[in-house]
Design a protein around this motif. Structure first.
Motif, short mmCIF file in Angstrom:
data_model
loop_
_atom_site.label_atom_id
_atom_site.label_comp_id
_atom_site.label_asym_id
_atom_site.label_seq_id
_atom_site.Cartn_x
_atom_site.Cartn_y
_atom_site.Cartn_z
N LEU A 286 0.62 -1.31 0.22
CA LEU A 286 -0.35 -0.45 -0.20
C LEU A 286 0.22 1.08 -0.03
CD1 LEU A 286 -2.91 -1.46 2.42
CD2 LEU A 286 -3.16 -0.68 0.23
N SER A 287 2.02 1.13 0.56
CA SER A 287 2.72 2.34 0.53
C SER A 287 3.40 2.48 -0.40
CB SER A 287 4.03 2.47 1.87
OG SER A 287 4.65 0.86 1.96
N LEU A 288 4.01 1.79 -1.56
CA LEU A 288 4.62 1.48 -2.55
C LEU A 288 3.17 2.32 -3.22
CD1 LEU A 288 6.88 -1.39 -2.62
CD2 LEU A 288 7.21 0.69 -2.52
N THR A 289 2.38 1.79 -3.31
CA THR A 289 0.99 2.41 -4.26
C THR A 289 1.13 3.90 -4.17
OG1 THR A 289 -0.26 0.10 -4.35
CG2 THR A 289 -1.32 2.13 -5.06
N VAL A 290 0.98 4.05 -3.04
CA VAL A 290 0.59 5.19 -2.30
C VAL A 290 1.90 6.32 -3.03
CG1 VAL A 290 1.21 7.37 -0.88
CG2 VAL A 290 -0.38 5.32 -0.81
N ALA B 209 2.40 13.79 -14.83
CA ALA B 209 1.51 14.77 -15.55
C ALA B 209 1.93 16.40 -15.68
CB ALA B 209 0.13 14.17 -15.24
N GLU B 210 2.40 16.73 -14.08
CA GLU B 210 2.43 18.14 -13.96
C GLU B 210 3.44 18.75 -14.07
OE1 GLU B 210 2.74 17.84 -9.39
OE2 GLU B 210 0.44 17.51 -9.61
N PRO B 211 3.17 20.04 -14.89
CA PRO B 211 4.24 21.14 -15.25
C PRO B 211 5.93 20.95 -14.39
CG PRO B 211 3.06 23.13 -14.79
CD PRO B 211 2.13 21.05 -14.71
N HIS B 212 5.80 20.89 -13.12
CA HIS B 212 6.76 21.29 -11.70
C HIS B 212 6.90 19.84 -11.23
CE1 HIS B 212 8.60 22.71 -8.49
NE2 HIS B 212 8.43 21.68 -7.87
N ARG B 213 8.24 19.29 -11.74
CA ARG B 213 8.31 18.54 -11.09
C ARG B 213 9.41 17.79 -10.11
NH1 ARG B 213 9.20 14.63 -15.95
NH2 ARG B 213 8.04 14.97 -17.16
N TRP B 214 8.87 17.16 -9.46
CA TRP B 214 9.50 17.05 -7.76
C TRP B 214 11.29 15.98 -8.16
CZ3 TRP B 214 6.95 19.55 -4.73
CH2 TRP B 214 5.14 20.06 -5.39
N GLN B 215 11.96 16.79 -7.10
CA GLN B 215 12.90 16.45 -7.19
C GLN B 215 13.27 15.06 -5.74
OE1 GLN B 215 16.07 19.61 -6.61
NE2 GLN B 215 15.34 20.24 -7.99
N SER B 216 14.32 14.29 -6.26
CA SER B 216 13.94 12.25 -6.01
C SER B 216 15.78 12.97 -5.10
CB SER B 216 14.75 12.00 -6.73
OG SER B 216 15.48 12.10 -7.48
N LEU B 217 15.70 12.14 -3.84
CA LEU B 217 16.62 12.42 -3.22
C LEU B 217 17.94 12.22 -3.49
CD1 LEU B 217 16.79 13.46 -0.05
CD2 LEU B 217 16.90 10.46 1.06
N VAL C 99 4.92 5.35 3.93
CA VAL C 99 4.81 6.63 2.93
C VAL C 99 5.58 7.85 2.90
CG1 VAL C 99 2.38 8.81 2.67
CG2 VAL C 99 1.77 5.48 3.17
N ASN C 100 5.87 7.61 4.23
CA ASN C 100 6.96 8.77 4.70
C ASN C 100 8.46 9.12 3.79
OD1 ASN C 100 5.01 10.07 6.22
ND2 ASN C 100 5.95 9.32 8.12
N ILE C 101 8.91 7.23 4.11
CA ILE C 101 9.69 7.35 3.23
C ILE C 101 9.43 7.81 1.63
CG2 ILE C 101 11.50 5.94 2.60
CD1 ILE C 101 11.43 7.59 5.23
N GLY C 102 8.59 7.28 1.52
CA GLY C 102 8.46 6.86 -0.21
C GLY C 102 8.56 8.28 -0.99
N MET C 103 7.75 9.74 -0.16
CA MET C 103 8.17 10.20 -0.28
C MET C 103 9.51 11.31 -0.07
SD MET C 103 4.74 11.75 1.63
CE MET C 103 2.75 11.13 1.46
N LEU C 104 9.91 10.96 1.05
CA LEU C 104 11.56 11.78 1.59
C LEU C 104 12.10 11.37 0.02
CD1 LEU C 104 13.21 13.07 3.21
CD2 LEU C 104 13.66 10.99 4.31
#
Length: 247
Positions: A65-69, A79-87, A191-196
């Protein structure tokens, strides 16, 4: 008691200079509240009966489930113009291994209170799904520092917290308290680590919080039917299976 402990932990965070990227001490305030409540009403608090055992299936489900998030967040980012950066580990204030461990402990500190205490107590008075929604609502509202980003951001964050709570209920319902805490911690931490790791420059913007609400909301929607089915099985007097689809 949790509300009283939170500012104390916040002051301790400031006094020690601990970087919140490593650990947010206020996460342990819910554990303090649960401990005080347990000691005060020990033996008088109802707790739902254990109908499921085993850890492998729920732990795998929590990780999935956390991987799915994280996957949904990634798809939304495309799909967004702004790209979030990986760690980039060079930007971290401490070794990654230490941060992973500290983040796990922080998630556990919250889950002791929410999924180990509040959720199961509510389950003795209402349907599991309702208990999960209320737990998520309280969980989200408890992150009151988010209110500084504006009412819209705070409200959407609460929605994302409800989604996470419903998902947590799907993999913990029917299990003993320690299993509830462990499994929900793995989900929360994942979920937290996936976001980080995948979105290290995530912020408190409405766009980012909306993305998290969509991701956790979709995962919660998948989990809802299993929560309803589980409730029906218990209500009909049939023990829930040890390994159910999605659990």
């Amino acid at each position: 008691m949790s509300a009283a402990a939170s500012p104390v932990f916040t002051l301790a965070q400031s006094a020690t200079g601990l970087d919140p990227t490593i650990l947010v001490l206020a996460q342990f305030s819910t554990a303090v509240g649960a401990l005080v409540a347990y000691v005060s009403w020990r033996g008088r608090l109802p707790y739902p009966r254990t109908t499921r055992r085993g850890l492998l299936a729920p732990l795998c489900a929590a990780a999935g489930l956390s991987l799915t998030v994280a996957l949904v967040l990634w798809l939304l980012a495309i799909a967004e113009p702004h790209r979030w950066q990986s760690l980039h580990t060079s930007t971290l204030p401490a070794p990654l291994a230490l941060i992973l461990l500290a983040q796990f402990l922080g998630a556990a500190g919250e889950e002791v209170g929410w999924r180990g205490f509040v959720q199961p107590i509510l389950e003795t008075r209402m349907a599991t799904l309702s208990a999960a929604v209320i737990t998520g609502l309280l969980f989200g509202l408890g992150h009151f520092p988010m209110a500084s980003a504006g009412l819209a951001v705070y409200s959407v964050f609460v929605v994302s917290a409800i989604g996470l709570s419903v998902a947590a209920a799907a993999v913990t319902t029917g299990r003993p308290w320690w299993a509830r805490v462990l499994v929900s911690t793995v989900l929360h931490w994942g979920v937290n680590i996936g976001m980080l790791v995948g979105f290290s420059n995530a912020d408190e913007s409405l766009r980012w919080v909306a993305n998290t609400a969509i991701a956790t909301g979709l995962v919660a929607a998948v989990c809802v039917p299993f929560l309803i089915r589980s409730k029906r099985r218990v209500s009909s007097g049939v023990s829930a299976p040890r390994v159910a689809v999605g659990v």
